[in-house]
Motif scaffolding. Structure first.
Motif, PDB file in Angstrom:
ATOM      1  N   ILE A 129      -6.181  -4.124   6.245  1.00  0.00           N
ATOM      2  CA  ILE A 129      -6.694  -4.720   5.012  1.00  0.00           C
ATOM      3  C   ILE A 129      -7.424  -3.666   4.181  1.00  0.00           C
ATOM      4  N   GLU A 130      -8.231  -2.840   4.840  1.00  0.00           N
ATOM      5  CA  GLU A 130      -8.973  -1.801   4.112  1.00  0.00           C
ATOM      6  C   GLU A 130      -8.047  -0.746   3.515  1.00  0.00           C
ATOM      7  N   ALA A 131      -6.906  -0.485   4.153  1.00  0.00           N
ATOM      8  CA  ALA A 131      -5.945   0.487   3.629  1.00  0.00           C
ATOM      9  C   ALA A 131      -5.207  -0.072   2.415  1.00  0.00           C
ATOM     10  N   GLY A 132      -5.216  -1.382   2.274  1.00  0.00           N
ATOM     11  CA  GLY A 132      -4.592  -2.029   1.125  1.00  0.00           C
ATOM     12  C   GLY A 132      -3.416  -2.896   1.526  1.00  0.00           C
ATOM     13  N   VAL A 133      -3.441  -4.116   1.080  1.00  0.00           N
ATOM     14  CA  VAL A 133      -2.343  -5.040   1.313  1.00  0.00           C
ATOM     15  C   VAL A 133      -1.963  -5.705  -0.004  1.00  0.00           C
ATOM     16  N   SER A 134      -0.723  -6.115  -0.066  1.00  0.00           N
ATOM     17  CA  SER A 134      -0.268  -6.974  -1.155  1.00  0.00           C
ATOM     18  C   SER A 134      -0.215  -8.383  -0.599  1.00  0.00           C
ATOM     19  N   ILE A 135      -0.484  -9.351  -1.446  1.00  0.00           N
ATOM     20  CA  ILE A 135      -0.506 -10.744  -1.030  1.00  0.00           C
ATOM     21  C   ILE A 135       0.581 -11.490  -1.787  1.00  0.00           C
ATOM     22  N   TYR A 185       1.828 -14.497   2.672  1.00  0.00           N
ATOM     23  CA  TYR A 185       2.218 -13.330   3.447  1.00  0.00           C
ATOM     24  C   TYR A 185       1.371 -12.149   3.018  1.00  0.00           C
ATOM     25  N   LEU A 186       0.957 -11.359   3.992  1.00  0.00           N
ATOM     26  CA  LEU A 186       0.308 -10.076   3.703  1.00  0.00           C
ATOM     27  C   LEU A 186       1.317  -8.983   3.997  1.00  0.00           C
ATOM     28  N   MET A 187       1.375  -8.008   3.108  1.00  0.00           N
ATOM     29  CA  MET A 187       2.293  -6.885   3.293  1.00  0.00           C
ATOM     30  C   MET A 187       1.517  -5.592   3.157  1.00  0.00           C
ATOM     31  N   GLN A 188       1.694  -4.720   4.132  1.00  0.00           N
ATOM     32  CA  GLN A 188       1.037  -3.416   4.040  1.00  0.00           C
ATOM     33  C   GLN A 188       1.608  -2.675   2.837  1.00  0.00           C
ATOM     34  N   ARG A 189       0.741  -1.998   2.143  1.00  0.00           N
ATOM     35  CA  ARG A 189       1.199  -1.192   1.015  1.00  0.00           C
ATOM     36  C   ARG A 189       1.920   0.037   1.546  1.00  0.00           C
TER      37      ARG A 189
END
Length: 69
Positions: A33-39, A61-65
């Protein structure tokens, strides 16, 4: 990161609360989450920040950037 669960449920009224609740319930998600996710909510990628309202019937859905070039 979620103890083998493919689906999890948390209580949240907006996307910021969602990320906070996930981090609290599943600490292994914190670095992701701290590295960044798209929702994505019901198939729509959210670009409005952390105040997007949520309803109980939505699929999220959460997707890693992806990084790189």
């Amino acid at each position: 990161m979620t103890d083998g669960l493919e689906k999890v449920e948390v209580e949240a009224s907006n996307t910021g609360e969602l990320l906070d609740a996930l981090a609290k319930d599943y600490p292994a998600l914190v670095p992701v989450i701290e590295a960044g996710v798209s929702i994505a909510i019901d198939g729509r990628i959210i670009a409005t920040g952390l105040m997007e309202p949520l309803r109980p019937d939505q699929e999220i859905y959460l997707m890693q950037r992806l990084k790189g070039g």
